[in-house]
Design a protein around this motif. Structure first.
Motif, short mmCIF file in Angstrom:
data_model
loop_
_atom_site.label_atom_id
_atom_site.label_comp_id
_atom_site.label_asym_id
_atom_site.label_seq_id
_atom_site.Cartn_x
_atom_site.Cartn_y
_atom_site.Cartn_z
N THR A 120 0.81 -1.29 -0.06
CA THR A 120 0.08 0.09 -0.08
C THR A 120 0.69 1.32 0.06
N GLY A 121 2.32 1.09 0.42
CA GLY A 121 3.11 2.43 0.42
C GLY A 121 3.72 2.71 -0.74
N ASP A 122 3.45 1.82 -2.01
CA ASP A 122 4.16 1.99 -3.21
C ASP A 122 3.81 3.28 -3.90
N PHE A 123 2.80 3.78 -3.86
CA PHE A 123 2.65 5.22 -4.56
C PHE A 123 3.22 6.15 -3.74
N HIS A 124 3.11 6.30 -2.54
CA HIS A 124 3.78 7.46 -1.68
C HIS A 124 4.96 7.17 -1.70
N PHE A 125 5.81 6.14 -1.56
CA PHE A 125 7.38 6.10 -1.52
C PHE A 125 8.01 6.15 -2.85
N ILE A 126 7.24 5.54 -3.96
CA ILE A 126 7.96 5.82 -5.31
C ILE A 126 7.53 6.95 -6.17
N ASP A 127 6.22 7.35 -6.12
CA ASP A 127 5.63 8.22 -6.90
C ASP A 127 5.78 9.89 -6.25
N TYR B 39 13.29 10.49 4.09
CA TYR B 39 12.03 11.46 4.01
C TYR B 39 10.69 10.62 4.66
N ALA B 40 10.66 9.56 4.28
CA ALA B 40 9.53 8.59 4.96
C ALA B 40 9.77 8.55 6.44
N MET B 41 11.01 8.46 6.92
CA MET B 41 11.14 8.46 8.56
C MET B 41 11.02 9.69 8.96
N LEU B 42 11.51 10.78 8.44
CA LEU B 42 11.13 12.18 8.78
C LEU B 42 9.76 12.46 8.97
N SER B 43 8.98 12.19 7.96
CA SER B 43 7.43 12.28 7.85
C SER B 43 6.88 11.64 8.89
N THR C 231 21.98 22.49 5.92
CA THR C 231 20.84 22.05 4.94
C THR C 231 19.51 22.55 5.04
N LEU C 232 19.19 23.37 6.19
CA LEU C 232 18.20 24.15 6.32
C LEU C 232 18.15 25.53 5.47
N GLN C 233 19.20 25.71 4.98
CA GLN C 233 19.20 26.85 4.22
C GLN C 233 19.03 27.00 2.73
N GLY C 234 19.38 25.80 2.35
CA GLY C 234 19.43 25.46 0.73
C GLY C 234 18.21 24.64 0.09
N PRO C 235 17.92 23.79 0.22
CA PRO C 235 18.99 22.65 0.89
C PRO C 235 20.33 22.27 0.32
N VAL C 236 21.09 21.78 0.91
CA VAL C 236 22.58 21.44 0.23
C VAL C 236 22.55 20.07 -0.18
N GLY C 237 22.94 19.74 -1.76
CA GLY C 237 23.00 18.55 -2.15
C GLY C 237 21.82 17.75 -2.68
N GLY C 238 20.55 17.89 -1.89
CA GLY C 238 19.48 17.34 -2.55
C GLY C 238 18.19 17.75 -1.91
N GLN C 239 17.21 17.49 -2.54
CA GLN C 239 16.07 17.96 -2.15
C GLN C 239 14.87 16.70 -2.22
N ILE C 240 13.69 16.70 -1.91
CA ILE C 240 12.67 15.97 -2.11
C ILE C 240 11.74 16.93 -2.77
N LEU C 241 11.13 16.62 -4.01
CA LEU C 241 10.09 17.10 -4.61
C LEU C 241 8.84 16.02 -4.45
N ARG C 242 7.65 16.59 -4.16
CA ARG C 242 6.54 15.78 -4.02
C ARG C 242 5.44 16.21 -4.93
N PRO C 243 5.42 15.73 -6.17
CA PRO C 243 4.63 16.41 -7.07
C PRO C 243 3.17 16.33 -7.13
N PHE C 244 2.65 15.21 -6.19
CA PHE C 244 1.39 15.00 -6.23
C PHE C 244 0.75 15.56 -4.93
N SER C 245 1.44 15.16 -3.62
CA SER C 245 0.78 15.95 -2.36
C SER C 245 1.07 17.51 -2.12
#
Length: 352
Positions: free
Chosen positions: A145-152, A179-183, A335-349
């Motif tokens: 049930t988590g595949d959409f949230h985790f992958i898409d 990100y899943a753990m942070l959420s 990391t809170l200023q940038g972020p530095v290196g990478g970020q998470i985009l959540r196109p649906f939510s």
């Protein structure tokens, strides 16, 4: 209700969560979630979380089976297949299921992803009732049930290309886990999709399939200062998953340690029944996931490897030791200023 995933390119990564859900709304609490220390109720019209279980079953260093769906059906299949591979180490899961006598109804409730490392070093994978897709150039089986949230809906994006293909492969999936753990720690978003609690991670390393001990450390930016939060460390005593949540306060007397043991699904050894027995089995984390957030809704992820001295966590002679270097605090702040290196985009939510 779950998330299991097997991704293979030049490397192999296996993931599975640990929460068990029951269809429909029930009056039930789930306890032992390391990111949520108190018993909680997670229920909707579709599902209710009711417990914890390992869904990554390691028969030995060459054979691992992931499952999603019915715990009863999966438990039966795992135990019977364990007997089958003792007789025939090259047994195929799909052949076994076809001859198992299980009904179509039973088999339709459950997904399996099987991995076998052959004597020539080649990896054999097969799946029942699982999806298969090319995700960022990686051949991936997944189910739950988590595949959409985790992958898409969790899309890691990075500022610069990683030239090392092994690191590029790992950082994509580990950022999703982070990100899943942070959420989950902040608002339980992933639990609404009936997956989470913790993620077992396994790799092909040193000629074997190995589950990886790792830790997750929470930090909070408060009034311009980086404040230390709980640290959750996961490792294995025999095949039992041990999860220790340590919340170290300024005064040693205020320090709390909450222990959860998720038993070996094949029940090959006795479940450790004392903290000292668990502590004696402690294995140092091969991966560190540092998560920082603040009250303004900003957050960041910092990953560290086995050899870092920026943050050290260990259990020696039954005593917990945790220490860190100022440069880690500086990196977390950045990391809170940038972020530095990478970020998470959540196109649906994020577009809702």
């Amino acid at each position: 209700m779950t998330l299991v995933l097997s991704a293979q390119r030049d490397r192999l990564l296996m993931l599975s969560d640990i929460v068990i859900a029951r269809e429909g709304r029930h009056d039930a609490q789930v306890s032992g979630l390391p990111l949520t220390p108190r018993p909680i109720v997670v229920a909707s019209g579709n599902h209710t979380l009711v417990g914890l279980a390992q869904k990554m079953v390691q028969f030995d260093e060459r054979r691992v089976l992931l499952w999603a769906g019915s715990k009863v059906v999966a438990g039966h299949v795992c135990n019977e297949f364990a007997k089958a591979i003792l007789t025939d180490p090259t047994a195929r899961l799909l052949d076994f299921l076809a001859q198992s006598g299980l009904s179509e109804g039973d088999l339709s409730q459950t997904s399996f992803i099987y991995h076998r490392l052959d004597s020539d070093g080649r990896l054999f994978r097969e799946a029942h009732n699982a999806k298969r897709s090319d995700i960022d150039g990686v051949d991936t089986f997944f189910s739950g049930t988590g595949d959409f949230h985790f992958i898409d809906d969790i899309r890691p994006m990075f500022d610069a290309a990683e030239l090392n293909p092994d690191i590029a492969f790992m950082r994509n999936w580990v950022h999703r886990v982070a990100y899943a753990m942070l959420s989950e720690a902040l608002d339980g978003e992933n639990l609404q999709f009936a997956y989470g609690g913790w993620f077992e991670i396994a790799l092909f390393a040193d000629g074997a399939l190995r589950k990886m001990p790792y830790l997750v450390k929470l930090w909070e930016e408060r009034d311009g200062q980086v404040v230390s939060g709980p640290c959750i460390s996961g490792w294995y005593k025999d095949a039992h998953l041990c999860l220790l949540r340590s919340d170290v306060k300024r005064a040693e007397a205020d320090t709390t340690n909450d222990l959860t043991v998720v038993r070996d699904p094949l029940e090959r050894t006795k479940v450790p029944d004392s903290r000292s027995e668990v502590a004696d089995s402690y294995a140092r984390a091969q991966l560190q996931i540092h998560l920082i957030f603040n009250a303004r809704g900003r957050w960041g992820i910092v990953l560290k490897g086995f050899d870092t001295d920026d943050f050290q966590f260990e259990i020696a002679r039954g005593k917990l030791n945790m220490r860190w270097h100022q440069r880690l605090r500086d990196e977390l702040t950045a990391t809170l200023q940038g972020p530095v290196g990478g970020q998470i985009l959540r196109p649906f939510s994020d577009s809702e």
